[in-house]
Design an enzyme around this catalytic site. Structure first.
Site, PDB file in Angstrom:
ATOM      1  N   LEU A  40       0.859  -1.178   0.000  1.00 50.20           N
ATOM      2  CA  LEU A  40       0.000   0.000   0.000  1.00 50.20           C
ATOM      3  C   LEU A  40       0.898   1.232   0.000  1.00 50.20           C
ATOM      4  O   LEU A  40       1.994   1.203   0.564  1.00 50.20           O
ATOM      5  CB  LEU A  40      -0.895   0.041   1.244  1.00 50.20           C
ATOM      6  N   ASP A  41       0.424   2.319  -0.606  1.00 49.16           N
ATOM      7  CA  ASP A  41       1.147   3.581  -0.505  1.00 49.16           C
ATOM      8  C   ASP A  41       1.337   3.947   0.959  1.00 49.16           C
ATOM      9  O   ASP A  41       0.496   3.611   1.813  1.00 49.16           O
ATOM     10  CB  ASP A  41       0.355   4.714  -1.169  1.00 49.16           C
ATOM     11  N   MET A  42       2.406   4.648   1.264  1.00 47.94           N
ATOM     12  CA  MET A  42       2.660   5.072   2.632  1.00 47.94           C
ATOM     13  C   MET A  42       1.472   5.836   3.208  1.00 47.94           C
ATOM     14  O   MET A  42       1.107   5.669   4.377  1.00 47.94           O
ATOM     15  CB  MET A  42       3.913   5.951   2.705  1.00 47.94           C
ATOM     16  N   THR A  75      -1.673   5.558   2.517  1.00 46.88           N
ATOM     17  CA  THR A  75      -2.903   4.773   2.575  1.00 46.88           C
ATOM     18  C   THR A  75      -2.879   3.848   3.778  1.00 46.88           C
ATOM     19  O   THR A  75      -1.850   3.244   4.096  1.00 46.88           O
ATOM     20  CB  THR A  75      -3.052   3.935   1.285  1.00 46.88           C
TER      21      THR A  75
END
Length: 230
Positions: A60-62, A64
């Site tokens: 996951l993106d940081m 998110t």
């Protein structure tokens, strides 16, 4: 700032067995190590400190928050990676986007965003819609269904719209770029929202709330849910 969420960066463990882990990543924590000494603290290393055989399957993106699965051992990693590649894994996210977004489909059916995406090399780490060299990218979305909690906020919040998102493909920043392309970027998005929309939240309002996947050993379908924190 109308959305001021908890900034605690402690991960939660939802499930542990001999083949996989299911964790809840907080917003602001890297999924895997980044470049530089200040980017070594991350979800994967925290998990490996307790389960040394834990291996990364997806990210996951940081910014998110939400559900992340990790494999325990190389065979489980191969099986889970294969499930992702063959689209046997269902993921659903919840977000708040800027403006009043209306679903064009009757009965709030799943609408589709079908726009090719490519890395924006001149403005990294951003991605962009690109019809010349972009990879096929598909996102399904609808207005957020009411939570079981009767006190849950309404779909339209006055400054934004709550939506559910189901990515079919997994491109970098896919949900964020697709919603920006609709003219409704996710609130709190430092890369794709305008300054006013960024200022409405102290984090990216994107959460991976549902994950369904086959167990890497038994093949049994598993379902995990993480309540949205905003």
């Amino acid at each position: 700032m109308l959305y001021d969420t908890d900034t605690d960066n402690a991960e939660a463990v939802l499930h542990v067995d001999e083949a996989l882990l299911v964790l809840v990543k907080p917003a602001g924590l890297l999924a895997v190590p980044g470049r530089g000494e200040d980017k070594q603290d991350c979800l994967s290393r925290r998990a490996q400190a307790q389960w040394p055989d834990a291996l990364v399957v997806h990210r996951l993106d940081m910014s998110t928050s939400g559900l992340v699965v990790m494999a325990r051992g190389i065979e489980a990693q191969r099986a889970l990676s294969r499930a992702f590649e063959q689209r046997q894994v269902y993921k659903r996210y919840r977000a708040v986007v800027g403006g009043q977004l209306a679903n064009p489909l009757p009965d709030n059916g799943w609408s589709t965003i079908d726009l090719p995406l490519a890395v924006d090399w001149m403005n990294r780490p951003r991605s962009k819609v690109c019809f010349d060299s972009g990879k096929p990218s598909l996102t399904r979305w609808r207005l957020a269904q009411p939570e079981t909690d009767p006190q849950a906020p309404a779909t339209h919040t006055g400054i934004g719209t709550r939506v559910e998102l189901a990515p079919v493909t997994g491109r970098t920043h896919q949900l964020r770029v697709h919603l920006q392309a609709l003219g409704h970027p996710i609130l709190g998005d430092a890369l794709y929202a305008n300054p006013a929309q960024q200022a409405l939240a102290n984090r990216l309002l994107l959460h991976a709330e549902l994950l369904e996947l086959p167990h890497p050993v038994t093949g049994q379908m598993l379902r995990f849910h993480s309540p949205c924190p905003f």
